[in-house]
Each structure stands twice: as C-alpha cells, then as structure tokens.
Write an enzyme that holds these catalytic residues in place. Structure first.
Site, PDB file in Angstrom:
ATOM      1  N   ALA A  63      -9.810  25.370 -34.889  1.00 53.53           N
ATOM      2  CA  ALA A  63     -10.183  26.056 -36.380  1.00 53.53           C
ATOM      3  C   ALA A  63     -10.214  25.706 -37.413  1.00 53.53           C
ATOM      4  O   ALA A  63     -10.387  24.352 -37.335  1.00 53.53           O
ATOM      5  CB  ALA A  63      -8.627  26.758 -36.573  1.00 53.53           C
ATOM      6  N   GLY A 102      -8.174  25.190 -31.273  1.00 53.97           N
ATOM      7  CA  GLY A 102      -8.920  26.491 -30.844  1.00 53.97           C
ATOM      8  C   GLY A 102      -9.989  26.162 -29.813  1.00 53.97           C
ATOM      9  O   GLY A 102     -10.740  26.671 -28.998  1.00 53.97           O
ATOM     10  N   GLU A 105      -8.278  26.247 -26.462  1.00 55.83           N
ATOM     11  CA  GLU A 105      -8.167  27.371 -26.321  1.00 55.83           C
ATOM     12  C   GLU A 105      -9.127  28.308 -26.104  1.00 55.83           C
ATOM     13  O   GLU A 105      -8.995  28.859 -24.312  1.00 55.83           O
ATOM     14  CB  GLU A 105      -7.656  28.325 -27.291  1.00 55.83           C
ATOM     15  CG  GLU A 105      -5.771  28.099 -27.590  1.00 55.83           C
ATOM     16  CD  GLU A 105      -5.511  28.390 -28.903  1.00 55.83           C
ATOM     17  OE1 GLU A 105      -6.200  27.806 -30.076  1.00 55.83           O
ATOM     18  OE2 GLU A 105      -4.547  28.723 -29.098  1.00 55.83           O
ATOM     19  N   GLU A 125      -1.809  21.645 -33.186  1.00 57.69           N
ATOM     20  CA  GLU A 125      -0.674  22.733 -34.272  1.00 57.69           C
ATOM     21  C   GLU A 125      -0.319  22.163 -34.681  1.00 57.69           C
ATOM     22  O   GLU A 125       0.009  21.945 -36.085  1.00 57.69           O
ATOM     23  CB  GLU A 125      -1.257  23.843 -33.785  1.00 57.69           C
ATOM     24  CG  GLU A 125      -2.624  24.306 -32.956  1.00 57.69           C
ATOM     25  CD  GLU A 125      -2.487  24.215 -32.697  1.00 57.69           C
ATOM     26  OE1 GLU A 125      -2.820  23.428 -31.409  1.00 57.69           O
ATOM     27  OE2 GLU A 125      -3.877  24.865 -32.105  1.00 57.69           O
TER      28      GLU A 125
HETATM   29  N1  T1G Z   1     -11.513  21.653 -39.131  1.00 60.20           N
HETATM   30  C1  T1G Z   1     -12.149  20.893 -40.537  1.00 60.20           C
HETATM   31  N2  T1G Z   1     -13.028  20.212 -40.615  1.00 60.20           N
HETATM   32  C2  T1G Z   1     -12.313  18.946 -39.404  1.00 60.20           C
HETATM   33  C3  T1G Z   1     -11.422  19.295 -38.598  1.00 60.20           C
HETATM   34  C4  T1G Z   1     -11.133  20.512 -38.610  1.00 60.20           C
HETATM   35  N3  T1G Z   1     -10.702  21.228 -37.492  1.00 60.20           N
HETATM   36  N4  T1G Z   1     -11.106  18.330 -37.969  1.00 60.20           N
HETATM   37  C5  T1G Z   1     -12.347  17.401 -38.348  1.00 60.20           C
HETATM   38  N5  T1G Z   1     -13.078  18.102 -39.166  1.00 60.20           N
HETATM   39  C6  T1G Z   1     -13.135  17.311 -40.739  1.00 60.20           C
HETATM   40  C7  T1G Z   1     -12.528  16.010 -41.321  1.00 60.20           C
HETATM   41  O1  T1G Z   1     -11.766  16.743 -42.779  1.00 60.20           O
HETATM   42  C8  T1G Z   1     -13.894  14.901 -41.943  1.00 60.20           C
HETATM   43  O2  T1G Z   1     -14.120  15.705 -42.799  1.00 60.20           O
HETATM   44  C9  T1G Z   1     -14.618  14.713 -40.803  1.00 60.20           C
HETATM   45  O3  T1G Z   1     -14.217  16.096 -39.572  1.00 60.20           O
HETATM   46  C10 T1G Z   1     -14.354  13.916 -39.572  1.00 60.20           C
HETATM   47  O4  T1G Z   1     -12.425  14.286 -39.020  1.00 60.20           O
HETATM   48  C11 T1G Z   1      -6.913  28.516 -33.489  1.00 60.20           C
HETATM   49  C12 T1G Z   1      -5.051  27.835 -35.597  1.00 60.20           C
HETATM   50  C13 T1G Z   1     -11.511  16.155 -34.403  1.00 60.20           C
HETATM   51  C14 T1G Z   1      -9.590  14.005 -33.389  1.00 60.20           C
HETATM   52  O5  T1G Z   1      -5.732  19.192 -35.457  1.00 60.20           O
HETATM   53  O6  T1G Z   1      -7.697  16.146 -34.987  1.00 60.20           O
HETATM   54  O7  T1G Z   1      -7.771  25.304 -33.645  1.00 60.20           O
HETATM   55  O8  T1G Z   1     -14.428  13.683 -43.837  1.00 60.20           O
HETATM   56  O9  T1G Z   1     -12.029  11.670 -40.290  1.00 60.20           O
HETATM   57  O10 T1G Z   1     -11.233   9.773 -36.755  1.00 60.20           O
HETATM   58  O11 T1G Z   1      -4.762  27.778 -33.000  1.00 60.20           O
HETATM   59  O12 T1G Z   1     -10.261  14.887 -37.112  1.00 60.20           O
HETATM   60  O13 T1G Z   1     -16.016  13.939 -42.717  1.00 60.20           O
HETATM   61  O14 T1G Z   1     -16.121  15.833 -44.645  1.00 60.20           O
HETATM   62  O15 T1G Z   1     -10.023  13.088 -38.797  1.00 60.20           O
HETATM   63  O16 T1G Z   1     -12.881  10.464 -35.297  1.00 60.20           O
HETATM   64  C15 T1G Z   1      -6.398  21.862 -34.383  1.00 60.20           C
HETATM   65  C16 T1G Z   1      -7.862  18.103 -36.042  1.00 60.20           C
HETATM   66  C17 T1G Z   1      -6.882  23.376 -35.402  1.00 60.20           C
HETATM   67  C18 T1G Z   1      -7.443  18.915 -34.645  1.00 60.20           C
HETATM   68  C19 T1G Z   1     -11.718  13.547 -35.341  1.00 60.20           C
HETATM   69  N6  T1G Z   1      -7.387  21.318 -34.925  1.00 60.20           N
HETATM   70  N7  T1G Z   1      -8.823  16.976 -36.336  1.00 60.20           N
HETATM   71  O17 T1G Z   1     -11.253  11.979 -36.388  1.00 60.20           O
HETATM   72  O18 T1G Z   1     -12.238  11.868 -37.679  1.00 60.20           O
HETATM   73  S1  T1G Z   1      -5.860  24.376 -36.106  1.00 60.20           S
HETATM   74  C20 T1G Z   1      -7.150  20.265 -35.458  1.00 60.20           C
HETATM   75  C21 T1G Z   1      -8.786  15.610 -35.747  1.00 60.20           C
HETATM   76  C22 T1G Z   1      -6.444  25.944 -34.671  1.00 60.20           C
HETATM   77  C23 T1G Z   1      -6.139  27.665 -33.113  1.00 60.20           C
HETATM   78  C24 T1G Z   1      -5.337  26.772 -34.309  1.00 60.20           C
HETATM   79  C25 T1G Z   1      -9.784  14.269 -35.688  1.00 60.20           C
HETATM   80  C26 T1G Z   1     -10.830  14.930 -34.929  1.00 60.20           C
HETATM   81  P1  T1G Z   1     -14.882  14.405 -43.904  1.00 60.20           P
HETATM   82  P2  T1G Z   1     -12.394  12.735 -39.067  1.00 60.20           P
HETATM   83  P3  T1G Z   1     -12.171  11.314 -36.466  1.00 60.20           P
END
Ligand code: T1G
Length: 698
Positions: A63, A102, A105, A125
């Site tokens: 998400a 997500g 999922e 999460e």
């Molecule tokens: N949403 C929005 N922006 C995201 C994002 C996300 N999920 N993940 C990364 N970004 C942006 C980040 O802010 C940065 O932005 C750029 O992408 C690169 O990230 C329904 C409720 C994917 C492994 O927790 O673990 O799904 O600085 O610098 O080292 O159940 O980002 O370029 O403007 O970290 O290559 C669950 C979190 C959400 C994933 C990439 N997902 N992200 O790592 O680059 S909750 C997460 C990461 C959800 C459902 C639930 C990592 C990455 P900018 P980065 P990276």
C-alpha cells in the site's frame, strides 16, 4: 484505461502491468485500474489466462505508505482480491524485486505465483506498527503453514525466492525472462482446464489447536524479544490464530478489525512517521543527488574499532577500501577483528564463506601511504584528538588527488578547524559513523562552513550505498546526536544524586523503550571516553551551572565500564551487569557532601527528566538551524541512539504528549533545578501556539 496499469495480450494471455514508480505502491487509482484490467481479461474471449507483473525495478511494494492517515489512505483491497481469485481464467503473479505487504497479498490472491530467483516476498507491516490488512494473515498460513506465517508476520523480514518456493508461498522460480516464464506457466494452467487453486480454500496446512498452541506461544515469545512493547505483532498473532480457527470469510473480518485498531493507534503513526522521515532525510534543499561523485575506491585512516567497522561497511557494499594505520600491530589487530566478525556471520549462516573471502579481499591493510592517492574518498577515523586529526588532514591533503573528498569520523570536534588545515576546505565533510560502524545505520553528515554541496551530495549517496541513513547536520560541539545526549546523560546522573540508583534509571528508560539505559551506554562506551569528551567540552559549560559529580570519581577509581569489569555497574565474565553497592554508597556519600537531600524518584520522573532534556535541546538545535527539520532529529535518535521506533523519535514523541504539557514540565524542572532547564524559546512558542515540531517548515 489508466496508465498506472496497462493490459496487453500476448499468446492469448492478458499481461497486466502495474506501472507506478518508484516501487509500484498501491496508490490512488491503482486498485481501480487493476480491477478494470481484470474485468477486461475476463471478458475477452481471446484471453485464456492473466499474468500480473510490475514495471520497473519491482513487483508491488505494498500500500502507499505516504497516504496513510489521509482520507481514503488505506484502501480496502479485499474486493479486488476476490475478483482476482474468482476470475474464470487462471491468474499468475510474476514477481521480481520485492512483493511486500499488499503486494504479496495481491499475489496470494492470484491462483499461482512465479518468481525471479533474486526476488523476495514479505509481510513487513509490523515495521509500520500495523498488520496485513488484505487477508495476508489468512492466506499466508494456508499457503506456507502456520509456523512460517508467524515468523514472517512477527519479524516483518522478507524471504528469498528459494525459501518462498520451499514453503509453498510461490509455485515456480523462473530463471531468465520472467514474463515469458509466467506466460508459459499461465498457458500450462489454462490447458489443464481448472479448477484453479484458490488460497482461501486451502486447509491442509492450518494444523490443529494442539499443534498450533506451542507455535503461537513461541511467536509471542519472539515478539516480546525482538519487538518489545509493540502491539502490532501481538495483533498479527491474534489474526493468524483466527485463520487457524475460523472459516476464511470470518477470519478476514477479524483481521480487518485488528488492522483498523492498529492503524488508529499511536504506535503505527509513529512508525509510519519514522519510515517517511528516514527517506526525507536524504532530501536536502539545494543538494542534487545527481551531482554526487562516484566513489570507486575509499581509504580509511585508523584501524581501531571505528576505522575497522567503517572499512567493513565499504567492503560490504562492494567498494574496495584501503585500511591504514601507522602501527603494524594495530593494523593486525584491526584486521583480526574484522575477520572474527565475518567468521561469526558465516557461522550464523548470514552469508556463505566465499562472500566473507570476497569482502576480506576488498580490504587492503597497509602501513604506508602508497596507493592512497587513488582514493576518491578518505575517511579519517583516528583517536578523538584535535591536534592529531589536524596533522592527519594536512597529510592526506598533500597525498590525495584533487577530486578526493576528505571526511572525518569525529564525533564532536570542529569540522571547520579540520578543513582549515587543508588547502581544500570545500572538499572536507564530517561523516560520523556510530559504533559498531558495520551494523549501526546512522551517519551524521556534518556540513562545515565551506563544505561544497556536491560533496554533501556524494556523502549522502555514499551513506545510501553503504545501506546507511545519512542525515545532514550543522557543525557544533557534539553535532546533533551527541549534543542532545549530553543533557540526557547529565539528567540521568542528577537523578541518581537525588536518590534514584543507576539501576532504577536504566530500568525506567529501558522499560519505556530505549534499547539500553544511559548508564549501560556509559559503561559500554567507556567512562574514560566520556570523561575525555567532557574535558574537551569544558569551554561550553556554563560557569556556575550544576555539574554531575560522580562520573569523575569513577574515572579516578579506574572504573571505566565494561572493559574494566566495573563502571556504574559490576560485570561478570559474560559482561552481564549487576548493581554495585559500592557505587551506590559512593553516590550517596557524594550527594550528601554536596548537600543533596535524597528523595524517592519514580520511573515517570526519570523518563520525563531524560526524554524532555532531549526534546528541549532538540528544540534549540532546530532554532539554531543545525538540523533542517524535526524529523531529521527523530531519524538520528531512531537509527543511532536506540530510541524506540514506536515512539517516533524525541521530537515526534513530544508532539504525542502535547507540547503544552512538555513545556509545563520543563518549566517546573527549570524552577526546581535551575538554568540548565531554561525552556528553549521554540518550545515555548510552539506550546503557546498549539503547534508541533513536525509541522514546522523544513
Ligand atoms: N509506499 C509509498 N512509497 C514507498 C513505499 C510504499 N509502500 N515503499 C517505498 N516507497 C518509496 C520510498 O519512500 C522512496 O521514496 C522510494 O519508494 C524508494 O524506497 C494492505 C497495509 C520497497 C524494499 O512496508 O521496504 O501494504 O525517497 O529508498 O532501499 O496489508 O522501500 O524516492 O521519494 O526505501 O530500494 C507494506 C516498504 C506497506 C514496503 C525499496 N510495504 N518499503 O527499498 O528504496 S503496508 C512496505 C520498503 C501494506 C497491506 C498493508 C522499501 C523497498 P523517495 P527506498 P529501496
């Protein structure tokens, strides 16, 4: 059709591509566009199957975190998942990069999953203080079994493709062209004629209550250990437990209610803030990452604990690095230490022995300067002594090529002084790593008066390359982190003089969430080191202000902390701490001599005195422009000082308490304890205005 998701038909397979850079997060418009493409695939008689794939570097990373807390910010993906699972044609998720949250999922709602060999899947999460909100806790145990689902949802750690295959989360690893492999897979399944596999209908891996009870008990134990005081992992376990007891349709309702509860709580808000703050830190006004120089080779001066750790950080990132020390014995010790740490990692299975050999081969130990002229970046990491460091800077300035950046790992000395001893002050920057430097993620990037913005850009890019978090700070004694730590440690000492024991203070702050108590930190860092820093900073102490009394005595007694087996605490052979009655007697007699009447000091006061000391100093730092935003201070404390993520950092935490309340307490402390507690004008102003640090413009 929206460009966020496109549909193209290839060999009778609908290829549905999610294209929402940088990580294909499920932002506004993505679920709707996906749903439209699935409908189109279902309706097209030419289409026999569908493949879901991500454009760019990854499958769906989950998400859109930046939208949480905003209206419609956490969309309900479940209708989309039902649509996907009930499509009358087989669906295959084609995963590269990472399928997270997500993203996984959605993949689990497809009938089958194909994965690239270097891809990963996870339910991270809990890192955001929430639980999977789109059936992840219901589908994952059905595919992977209860034990694996518990492990993934509690730790938040992703698993590699091979592990995902072995545990049943994915069905096939595709070497080579992922899309071609996924299309072929989809056609195979279509040829089989169905029925297609629905993860919601699988039961055989869900176990019996008797089998599951010990798994959940172990999960709770693990949560208490690795995610102390956090609610999300417990809620995730509750939701997984529901998966094992209830039909899918009911389990998903339990999950959704628990998800909503977590999302509304303070912990998730703090952890989402922490996630975004960390990424925001790399964006510095006027600094363009594209201006960064490429660092092909580095050199580290000083093979002590810090220097060796920094050399490892470079080697771990694949950057060749020379490690210099003028003394062969110190160099040998440094290299032996590095080898020991790598061997430990191999033994623990973190990486195979050949990775260790590759990394060791990247580190070139030497006593002579030969070859240093090739380095693009030199990091000085010698003993914390200004005269010595200045001499080294003169030397490296002579040797280094003109384009080489000269960085110092000093934790408190004046970067401008160091820059002044070179002919290239614009190329000089602080890169303050934290011990152990191969592990701790924070690097304070200290901007001197003359530091060039291209040099700052390079330092930020280098930090990222080392998988660390670079935060740009101004040049002042202690920079941001240690400058704030001084009043924090000072209050800890005042509290014991007033009647608490070091054990009480550490316990209160540890229970509150700090990774370690302040006295344990002192003992680990070395009381001799703390004493020396204090001598250097004498000039900055207000004459006549209260000053802690006991640490100097411990120093005088040779009680340097863990390394001498005695400090604020006593240590056994395993470095396990115990209270020391001798120290407590020393504290009481010292306080009595100073005329301090002992009183009962409770945990609440301990936390307020120490944490609000951080907040008040942080407010001054913001006012003085030494940090460009409050979230940078939070990031520094979260990544370098063991501040609990679920409290969001000191400045965020102050906002959750309410700045008016914090200010009221600071004023009380000011009245009771004197000028060291003078409220920072910024705190006073924001408290009066009903503002927060977070809302200040960066
Ligand atoms: N949403 C929005 N922006 C995201 C994002 C996300 N999920 N993940 C990364 N970004 C942006 C980040 O802010 C940065 O932005 C750029 O992408 C690169 O990230 C329904 C409720 C994917 C492994 O927790 O673990 O799904 O600085 O610098 O080292 O159940 O980002 O370029 O403007 O970290 O290559 C669950 C979190 C959400 C994933 C990439 N997902 N992200 O790592 O680059 S909750 C997460 C990461 C959800 C459902 C639930 C990592 C990455 P900018 P980065 P990276």
């Amino acid at each position: 059709m929206s460009e966020l998701v496109t549909l193209a038909v290839r060999e009778g397979v609908a290829v549905i591509t999610i294209d929402n850079p940088p990580v294909n997060a499920i932002g506004p418009g993505v679920p709707e566009a996906l749903a439209r493409c699935l409908d189109a695939a279902a309706a097209d008689p030419e289409v026999r199957a569908a493949v879901l794939i991500g454009a760019g570097r990854t499958f769906i990373a989950g998400a859109d975190i930046s939208r949480f807390g905003k209206p419609g910010g956490a969309p309900d993906l479940r209708p989309l998942l039902s649509q996907c699972e009930n499509l009358p044609k087989p669906t295959v998720a084609a995963i590269h990069g990472t399928a997270l949250g997500g993203g996984l999922e959605i993949a689990m709602a497809c009938h089958y999953r194909a994965i690239a060999p270097d891809a990963q899947v996870g339910q991270p999460e809990v890192n955001l203080g929430i639980i999977p909100g789109a059936e992840g806790t219901q589908r994952l145990p059905r595919l992977a079994g209860v034990a694996r689902a518990i492990e993934m949802c509690v730790s938040g750690a992703p698993v590699h493709a091979a592990e995902a295959l072995a545990s049943g989360i994915v069905d096939r690893i595709v070497e080579g062209d992922l899309l071609a492999g996924a299309v072929a897979f989809a056609l195979e399944m279509a040829a089989g004629g169905g029925p297609w596999r629905k993860s919601s209908e699988l039961h055989y891996k869900l176990g019996s209550p008797a089998e599951n009870a010990p798994l959940f008990a172990a999960g709770r134990e693990q949560a208490a250990k690795i995610r102390r005081n956090q609610t999300a992992p417990l809620k995730a376990l509750e939701s997984l437990e529901a998966a094992t007891r209830l039909p899918f349709a009911e389990g998903r309702l339990v999950e959704r209610a628990l998800f909503a509860e977590c999302l509304a709580g303070t912990q998730s808000k703090a952890m989402i803030h922490a996630f975004l703050a960390e990424r925001e830190a790399s964006k510095v006004s006027g600094v363009d990452p594209k201006a960064a120089a490429t660092i092909g080779e580095a050199a580290i001066i000083g093979a002590g604990t810090m220097g060796s750790g920094i050399a490892m950080a470079f080697a771990n990132a694949g950057v060749p690095v020379r490690l210099l020390d003028q003394d062969q014995a110190s160099l040998d010790r440094g290299i032996a230490n590095i080898r020991k740490i790598y061997e430990g990692s191999v033994k623990k299975g973190r990486f195979p022995a050949d990775v260790m050999h590759q990394r060791m081969a990247l580190i070139q130990p030497q006593v002579a300067w030969a070859g240093v002229e090739q380095a693009d970046l030199i990091v000085e990491a010698v003993f914390e002594d200004l005269a010595l460091k200045k001499r080294i800077f003169e030397e490296i300035d002579r040797i280094a090529k003109p384009t080489c950046i000269l960085a110092s790992n000093t934790s408190s000395l004046d970067i401008d002084e160091l820059a002044g001893s070179t002919a290239r002050p614009h190329m000089v920057v602080g890169m303050h790593f934290f011990s152990p430097a191969n592990v701790m993620r924070l690097v304070e990037i200290v901007r001197g008066r003359s530091t060039g913005i291209d040099v700052l850009a390079t330092a930020l890019v280098v930090a990222k390359k080392l998988k660390k978090v670079g935060v740009v700070v101004g040049n002042c004694p202690g920079f941001v982190g240690n400058r704030m730590l001084m009043p924090y440690l000072r209050e800890a000492q005042f509290l014991v003089e007033e009647g608490a024991t070091p054990w009480d203070v550490d316990r209160a702050l540890y229970d509150w969430g700090m990774a370690m108590g302040p006295f344990a930190v002192d003992d680990m860092a070395g009381i001799d080191v703390g004493w020396r820093v204090k001598q250097q900073n004498r000039a900055f102490q207000n004459p006549g202000a209260r000053s802690p009394l006991v640490m100097d005595k411990l120093y005088g007694m040779g009680r340097y902390g863990q390394k001498t087996g005695r400090g604020w605490f006593r240590y056994d052979d395993n470095r396990k701490a115990a209270p020391d009655p001798e120290v407590e007697a020393l504290i009481r007699s010292t306080a009595a001599e100073a005329g301090i009447e002992p009183r009962a000091v409770g945990a609440e006061e301990i936390v307020e005195r120490c944490i609000y000391a951080l907040v008040n100093e942080g407010a001054r730092i913001l006012e003085e422009g030494l940090a460009s935003r409050a979230s940078d201070i939070d990031t520094i404390y979260l990544t370098g000082y063991g501040f609990p993520g679920y409290r969001g950092g000191p400045m965020w935490y102050a906002g959750t308490v309410g700045l008016a309340d914090v200010h009221r307490r600071v004023e009380e402390f000011h009245r009771r304890h004197g000028e060291l507690w003078t409220p920072a004008p910024l705190l006073t102003r924001l408290a009066a205005e009903g503002g927060t640090f977070a809302a200040l413009a960066g």
